[in-house]
Enzyme design. Structure first.
Site, short mmCIF file in Angstrom:
data_model
loop_
_atom_site.label_atom_id
_atom_site.label_comp_id
_atom_site.label_asym_id
_atom_site.label_seq_id
_atom_site.Cartn_x
_atom_site.Cartn_y
_atom_site.Cartn_z
N THR A 157 4.40 4.61 3.18
CA THR A 157 4.46 3.24 2.44
C THR A 157 4.01 2.15 3.50
OG1 THR A 157 5.73 4.14 0.65
CG2 THR A 157 5.60 1.76 0.93
N VAL A 158 3.33 1.08 2.93
CA VAL A 158 3.04 0.06 4.06
C VAL A 158 3.52 -1.24 3.20
CG1 VAL A 158 1.19 -1.34 4.95
CG2 VAL A 158 0.92 0.90 4.63
N LYS A 185 4.29 0.13 8.43
CA LYS A 185 3.79 1.38 7.80
C LYS A 185 5.41 2.37 8.14
CE LYS A 185 -0.18 4.18 7.57
NZ LYS A 185 -1.31 4.55 8.32
N ASP A 223 -11.35 10.45 10.02
CA ASP A 223 -11.33 9.90 8.45
C ASP A 223 -11.94 8.71 8.38
OD1 ASP A 223 -10.58 10.61 5.95
OD2 ASP A 223 -8.67 9.76 6.15
N GLY A 276 0.74 -1.15 0.05
CA GLY A 276 0.08 -0.15 0.15
C GLY A 276 0.86 1.29 0.00
N ARG A 277 0.44 2.37 -0.62
CA ARG A 277 1.09 3.47 -0.71
C ARG A 277 0.22 4.60 -0.30
NH1 ARG A 277 3.76 1.11 -5.03
NH2 ARG A 277 6.04 0.88 -4.78
N SER A 315 -0.11 9.31 0.60
CA SER A 315 0.45 10.61 0.48
C SER A 315 1.50 10.77 1.72
CB SER A 315 -0.38 11.77 0.65
OG SER A 315 -1.04 11.62 1.78
N THR A 316 1.53 9.86 2.74
CA THR A 316 2.40 10.25 3.89
C THR A 316 3.30 8.67 4.17
OG1 THR A 316 0.85 9.66 5.45
CG2 THR A 316 0.94 11.78 4.94
#
Length: 321
Positions: free
Chosen positions: A16-17, A32, A121, A10-11, A13-14
């Protein structure tokens, strides 16, 4: 405790996983990572997760810091995100599944709210499906403790954060972002489960979205195919006045979710959570951002997960004029 980094799953804006493996047990976890200089949100998430203990919140597993990188270790959720689950079922979930996941989201939110925390969120991409098939709230990078906490539902935070099309009217107007804003977002997520799209699919520009949500007096369209009970539940979530919205605790007593049985036996088809490859798109199995075999040490480790991130709009940077 050591772990070995694997492929990127996963990627955002803040951060990368990556999928990672605990050494020597071989247990999968999610890590993360972001540049240390840009790790404000990740450190905030670590602070909150380390204090959480609920089956409906993704589990914390420790953190590590190198000269350039901040790493947050978490439970790996082989079911991916709720957004992935929607796509796996043809772009929308039936009402049975909507009830199932809504009940679990509300239990997670009720836990957060009882501890004075606003998520800020809530959306399908921030809800993960664990190995047990249950929904777990994740991504607390925008979360905040309330500044006012009393019995009259007068809750607020001074800084605004989240994804525009999931924001409540009072947040779009930059008035307050409290527990009721999370409930509005639950309503938006129900619409997302029912339709496969966000509640305002026609709005592509964040500024236009916030203006319409905050000042038009409109609410998202209710999916017509939902039952009367579901529509009535949705109206409790999406009242324009935040003081009139039902709380997570009240919603859990609503007939739409109060009798949900948390068992996959209520589904017609079986759920296979046995392998990450069954639920993660091959296109995001990309390990170019991090070495495959680097080994790291973390401060603590329990059981773990994965995370999909998305660009987060920070409203404090948005001027409505």
């Amino acid at each position: 405790m050591e772990w070995r980094r694997g492929p990127v799953i996963g990627r955002g804006s803040t951060a990368t996983v990556s999928l990672a493996t605990v050494v020597p047990s071989g247990e999968h976890i999610a890590v993360k990572s972001t540049e240390l200089s840009k790790s404000e949100f990740l450190q905030r998430e670590q602070n909150f997760l380390s204090k959480m203990n609920s089956p409906y919140i993704i589990k914390y597993g420790g953190f590590s810091v190198t000269e350039e990188t901040y790493n947050l270790c978490m439970e790996f959720a082989p079911g991916g995100s709720l957004f992935d689950e929607i796509q796996r079922h043809g772009g929308r979930l039936n009402e049975q599944r909507i009830k199932f996941y809504t009940s679990q989201i509300l239990k997670g939110l009720n836990y957060l709210h009882m501890n004075g925390l606003v998520h800020c969120d809530i959306k399908s991409k921030n809800i993960l499906i664990g190995k047990d098939g249950f929904a777990k709230i994740a991504d607390l990078g925008c979360a905040k403790f309330v500044e006012k906490f009393d019995d009259n539902k007068n809750f607020a935070v001074s800084e605004f954060c989240g994804t525009p099309v999931f924001m409540a009217p009072e947040v779009a107007r930059r008035e307050e972002q409290g527990f009721a804003a999370d409930i509005w977002a639950v309503g938006c997520t129900i619409i997302e489960m029912a339709t496969g799209t966000n509640p305002w699919p026609e709005l592509n520009d964040p500024v236009s979205a916030l203006y319409r949500i905050g000042f038009s007096g409109e609410v998202p369209e209710t999916p017509r195919w939902l039952s009367g009970e579901a529509k009535e539940f949705l109206r409790k979530c999406m009242r324009k006045d935040p003081n009139e919205r039902w709380t997570a605790k009240e919603l859990l007593e609503h007939s739409f979710v109060s009798e949900v049985i948390e068992s996959h036996s209520c589904f017609n088809e079986e759920v296979d959570m046995s392998s990450p490859c069954t639920v993660l798109h091959q296109g995001i199995w990309d390990s170019t951002l991090s070495p495959e075999n680097s080994t790291h040490r973390v401060s603590s480790l329990n059981s773990f997960r994965r995370k999909d991130s998305e660009i987060v709009w920070k409203c404090r940077k948005l001027e409505l004029g």
